[in-house]
Design an enzyme around this catalytic site. Structure first.
Site, mmCIF file in Angstrom:
data_model
loop_
_atom_site.group_PDB
_atom_site.id
_atom_site.type_symbol
_atom_site.label_atom_id
_atom_site.label_comp_id
_atom_site.label_asym_id
_atom_site.label_seq_id
_atom_site.Cartn_x
_atom_site.Cartn_y
_atom_site.Cartn_z
ATOM 1 N N GLY A 13 0.853 -1.310 0.015
ATOM 2 C CA GLY A 13 0.000 -0.134 0.166
ATOM 3 C C GLY A 13 0.858 1.195 0.014
ATOM 4 N N MET A 92 -4.628 -6.618 -6.898
ATOM 5 C CA MET A 92 -3.862 -7.480 -7.738
ATOM 6 C C MET A 92 -4.999 -8.531 -8.161
ATOM 7 S SD MET A 92 -0.954 -6.138 -8.308
ATOM 8 C CE MET A 92 0.012 -7.113 -9.275
ATOM 9 N N LEU A 95 -10.970 -7.583 -12.403
ATOM 10 C CA LEU A 95 -12.111 -7.130 -12.255
ATOM 11 C C LEU A 95 -12.948 -7.431 -13.349
ATOM 12 C CD1 LEU A 95 -11.301 -3.685 -10.543
ATOM 13 C CD2 LEU A 95 -12.238 -5.578 -9.514
ATOM 14 N N ASN A 109 -6.134 3.407 -12.164
ATOM 15 C CA ASN A 109 -5.306 2.541 -11.642
ATOM 16 C C ASN A 109 -3.889 3.078 -12.072
ATOM 17 O OD1 ASN A 109 -4.480 -0.267 -11.289
ATOM 18 N ND2 ASN A 109 -3.940 -0.598 -13.570
ATOM 19 N N HIS A 111 -0.105 1.660 -13.154
ATOM 20 C CA HIS A 111 0.574 0.453 -13.670
ATOM 21 C C HIS A 111 2.084 0.715 -13.794
ATOM 22 C CE1 HIS A 111 0.920 -3.205 -15.886
ATOM 23 N NE2 HIS A 111 1.825 -2.313 -16.827
ATOM 24 N N ASP A 145 -10.915 -3.211 -21.253
ATOM 25 C CA ASP A 145 -9.409 -3.748 -21.612
ATOM 26 C C ASP A 145 -8.244 -3.706 -20.633
ATOM 27 O OD1 ASP A 145 -10.628 -4.354 -24.305
ATOM 28 O OD2 ASP A 145 -10.589 -2.255 -24.964
ATOM 29 N N ASP A 147 -5.181 -2.795 -18.720
ATOM 30 C CA ASP A 147 -4.264 -1.891 -18.714
ATOM 31 C C ASP A 147 -4.124 -0.844 -20.064
ATOM 32 O OD1 ASP A 147 -3.403 -2.742 -16.293
ATOM 33 O OD2 ASP A 147 -1.838 -4.318 -17.374
#
Ligand code: GAR
Length: 199
Positions: A13, A92, A95, A109, A111, A145, A147
């Site tokens: 985190g 991780m 979804l 998100n 990445h 889709d 990332d």
């Protein structure tokens, strides 16, 4: 009104902490409403509590592979906390489209690569193996889709000849901690200009 932000984590985190620290500024356009981990042993849960934010676990293993049932519980928790924006921060779990569509345009998100390069896992090793001279991270909107949602900000760092995947990940993380809060500030204020940082 400040937008209510839920942060989803699975591990240490550190990105979550950078978002919470930034949102401790009362002038910030967003405020944290809850931190949720899919792993009860995630180190980030105690860090969120220390920072005065409600933190709870919804253990995905209880649902025995039923992703929709896990997400029903997750959605209920997010709704109970009045969530307006969802930030994935080292979350991780894949979804389902149903969950992603529920939060369309309101879920971000981070990445660890310069997307669209290196979606998926093992991004640091793949950047080194590809002979890249730079590496980086991306904050993007989450779409169905993987990332590949609209890019909201990116940070780049050089790859040094002696870099290993671990050393590269360790040098990138502080850039992640700058990028994600910078993007969330803009996003929560309705400003869609992209953030770019060079390290
Ligand atoms: C971060 O490096 C983040 O970019 C990455 O996981 C790490 C979480 O660290 N996310 C992904 O790989 C998502 N596919 P943290 O728990 O210390 O923030």
């Amino acid at each position: 009104m400040r937008k209510r932000v839920a942060i989803l984590i699975s591990g240490s985190g550190s990105n979550m902490v950078s978002l919470l620290r930034d949102m401790s500024d009362r002038q910030h356009p967003a405020l944290p409403c809850v931190v949720v981990s899919n792993r009860p042993d995630a180190g980030g849960l105690a860090k969120a509590t220390e920072l005065g934010v409600e933190a709870l676990a919804i253990d995905h293993r209880i649902f025995k592979g039923d992703r929709a049932a896990f997400e029903t519980q997750l959605t209920r928790t997010l709704e109970e906390h009045g969530t307006e924006i969802v930030c994935l921060a080292g979350f991780m779990r894949v979804l389902t489209p149903g969950f992603i569509e529920r939060w369309a345009g309101r879920m971000l998100n981070i990445h660890p690569s310069i997307l669209p390069l290196f979606p998926g896992l093992h991004t640091h090793a793949r950047a080194i193996d590809a002979g890249m001279a730079i590496h980086g991270c991306t904050v993007h909107e989450v779409t169905t889709d993987l990332d590949a949602g609209p890019i909201l900000g990116q940070a780049a760092i050089p790859i040094e000849p002696e870099d290993t995947p671990d050393s590269l990940a360790a040098r990138l993380l502080p850039m992640e901690h700058k990028l994600y809060p910078a993007v969330l500030r803009r996003f929560a204020a309705g400003d869609r200009r992209k953030v770019s940082l060079l390290g």
